[in-house]
Design a protein around this motif. Structure first.
Motif, short mmCIF file in Angstrom:
data_model
loop_
_atom_site.label_atom_id
_atom_site.label_comp_id
_atom_site.label_asym_id
_atom_site.label_seq_id
_atom_site.Cartn_x
_atom_site.Cartn_y
_atom_site.Cartn_z
N GLN A 17 0.77 -1.19 -0.08
CA GLN A 17 -0.01 0.01 -0.03
C GLN A 17 0.82 1.25 0.03
O GLN A 17 1.98 1.08 0.48
CB GLN A 17 -0.80 0.09 1.39
CG GLN A 17 -1.48 -1.27 1.56
CD GLN A 17 -2.97 -1.09 0.97
OE1 GLN A 17 -3.61 -0.37 0.67
NE2 GLN A 17 -3.32 -2.51 0.44
N GLY A 18 0.31 2.46 -0.30
CA GLY A 18 1.00 3.64 -0.08
C GLY A 18 2.34 3.63 -0.77
O GLY A 18 2.46 3.46 -2.19
N LEU A 19 3.44 4.15 -0.12
CA LEU A 19 4.75 4.46 -0.50
C LEU A 19 5.52 3.19 -0.44
O LEU A 19 6.61 3.13 -1.02
CB LEU A 19 5.49 5.34 0.44
CG LEU A 19 4.77 6.60 0.64
CD1 LEU A 19 5.60 7.47 1.68
CD2 LEU A 19 4.84 7.36 -0.69
N HIS A 20 4.86 1.94 -0.32
CA HIS A 20 5.92 0.45 -0.39
C HIS A 20 6.96 0.51 0.41
O HIS A 20 7.86 0.21 0.22
CB HIS A 20 5.92 0.18 -2.13
CG HIS A 20 5.02 0.21 -3.10
ND1 HIS A 20 3.87 -0.44 -2.89
CD2 HIS A 20 4.68 1.12 -3.84
CE1 HIS A 20 3.20 -0.28 -3.98
NE2 HIS A 20 3.45 0.86 -4.55
N ALA A 21 6.68 1.27 1.54
CA ALA A 21 7.92 1.36 2.65
C ALA A 21 8.14 -0.22 2.97
O ALA A 21 7.79 -1.05 2.84
CB ALA A 21 7.21 1.94 3.82
N VAL A 22 9.50 -0.26 3.14
CA VAL A 22 10.16 -1.27 3.48
C VAL A 22 10.14 -1.19 5.19
O VAL A 22 10.59 -0.29 5.72
CB VAL A 22 11.77 -1.37 2.94
CG1 VAL A 22 12.38 -2.57 3.44
CG2 VAL A 22 11.86 -1.59 1.50
N ARG A 23 9.71 -2.44 5.72
CA ARG A 23 9.63 -2.43 7.09
C ARG A 23 10.33 -3.81 7.55
O ARG A 23 10.33 -4.83 6.98
CB ARG A 23 7.97 -2.43 7.63
CG ARG A 23 7.38 -1.37 7.02
CD ARG A 23 6.70 -0.71 8.30
NE ARG A 23 5.77 0.38 7.63
CZ ARG A 23 6.25 1.54 7.79
NH1 ARG A 23 7.11 2.05 8.15
NH2 ARG A 23 5.24 2.47 7.25
N ALA A 24 10.64 -3.83 9.00
CA ALA A 24 11.14 -5.13 9.28
C ALA A 24 9.93 -5.86 9.91
O ALA A 24 8.99 -5.62 9.96
CB ALA A 24 12.00 -4.60 10.90
N ALA A 25 10.54 -7.22 9.72
CA ALA A 25 9.28 -8.37 9.80
C ALA A 25 10.01 -9.49 10.29
O ALA A 25 11.13 -9.65 10.21
CB ALA A 25 8.68 -8.59 8.52
N ILE A 26 9.21 -10.27 11.14
CA ILE A 26 9.66 -11.55 11.60
C ILE A 26 8.91 -12.58 11.10
O ILE A 26 7.54 -12.54 11.08
CB ILE A 26 9.50 -11.46 13.16
CG1 ILE A 26 10.44 -12.97 13.81
CG2 ILE A 26 8.04 -11.60 13.57
CD1 ILE A 26 10.70 -12.75 15.23
N VAL A 27 9.49 -13.94 10.69
CA VAL A 27 8.80 -14.86 10.20
C VAL A 27 8.07 -15.68 11.46
O VAL A 27 8.64 -15.97 12.32
CB VAL A 27 9.86 -15.95 9.55
CG1 VAL A 27 9.15 -17.37 8.98
CG2 VAL A 27 10.41 -15.36 8.32
N THR A 28 6.74 -15.82 11.18
CA THR A 28 5.95 -16.56 12.48
C THR A 28 5.45 -17.87 12.00
O THR A 28 5.23 -18.53 12.76
CB THR A 28 4.86 -15.75 12.41
OG1 THR A 28 3.93 -15.61 11.22
CG2 THR A 28 4.96 -14.25 13.19
N ALA A 29 5.82 -18.28 10.73
CA ALA A 29 5.36 -19.73 10.32
C ALA A 29 6.22 -19.84 8.87
O ALA A 29 6.37 -19.01 8.17
CB ALA A 29 3.78 -20.08 10.11
N ASP A 30 6.75 -20.95 8.83
CA ASP A 30 7.42 -21.59 7.61
C ASP A 30 6.88 -22.82 7.25
O ASP A 30 5.90 -23.43 7.95
CB ASP A 30 8.96 -21.46 7.73
CG ASP A 30 9.30 -22.26 8.81
OD1 ASP A 30 9.15 -23.61 8.84
OD2 ASP A 30 9.99 -21.86 9.74
N VAL A 31 7.37 -23.61 5.97
CA VAL A 31 6.69 -24.85 5.88
C VAL A 31 7.12 -25.86 7.03
O VAL A 31 6.12 -26.95 6.70
CB VAL A 31 7.27 -25.28 4.45
CG1 VAL A 31 6.74 -24.38 3.27
CG2 VAL A 31 8.77 -25.39 4.41
#
Length: 87
Positions: A17-31
Motif C-alpha cells: 500500500q501507499g509508498l511501498h515502505a520497507v519494514r522489519a518483519a519476523i517470520v511467524t510460520a514456515d513450511v
C-alpha cells in the motif's frame, strides 16, 4: 535465494500500500512449522512453497504491526527479502 527462511528469522517486507515502505518483519510460520490441522480447518492460510512465509510486520505508531500471510521473496511490493549485511 541463498537460504530458506525459518520461524524467528528477521526479514524486510516491502508494503503493498501507499509508498511501498520497507519494514522489519519476523517470520511467524514456515513450511516446517505451519500447523497442517490449522490449514485444514481454515484457521491458518497455506504456504505456496518453502520460500513463502507468514510474517508479523513491525510498524511505527500505536498499532505496532500487522500480519501478512503467504509472502514470497522478491523486491516488488508485497514480498520479503533478507536485510543487507550489518555495517
Amino acid at each position: 535465494m541463498d537460504r530458506i527462511p525459518v520461524i524467528g528469522d528477521i526479514v524486510r517486507y516491502r508494503g503493498k500500500q501507499g509508498l511501498h515502505a520497507v519494514r522489519a518483519a519476523i517470520v511467524t510460520a514456515d513450511v516446517t512449522t505451519l500447523d497442517p490441522e490449522g490449514v485444514k480447518l481454515g484457521a491458518v492460510p497455506a504456504l505456496d512453497d518453502e520460500s513463502h512465509v507468514h510474517l508479523w510486520v513491525f510498524t511505527p505508531g500505536q498499532v505496532g504491526g500487522f500480519h501478512e500471510f503467504n509472502v514470497g521473496p522478491g523486491t516488488e511490493p508485497g514480498t520479503w527479502h533478507w536485510p543487507a549485511d550489518a555495517r
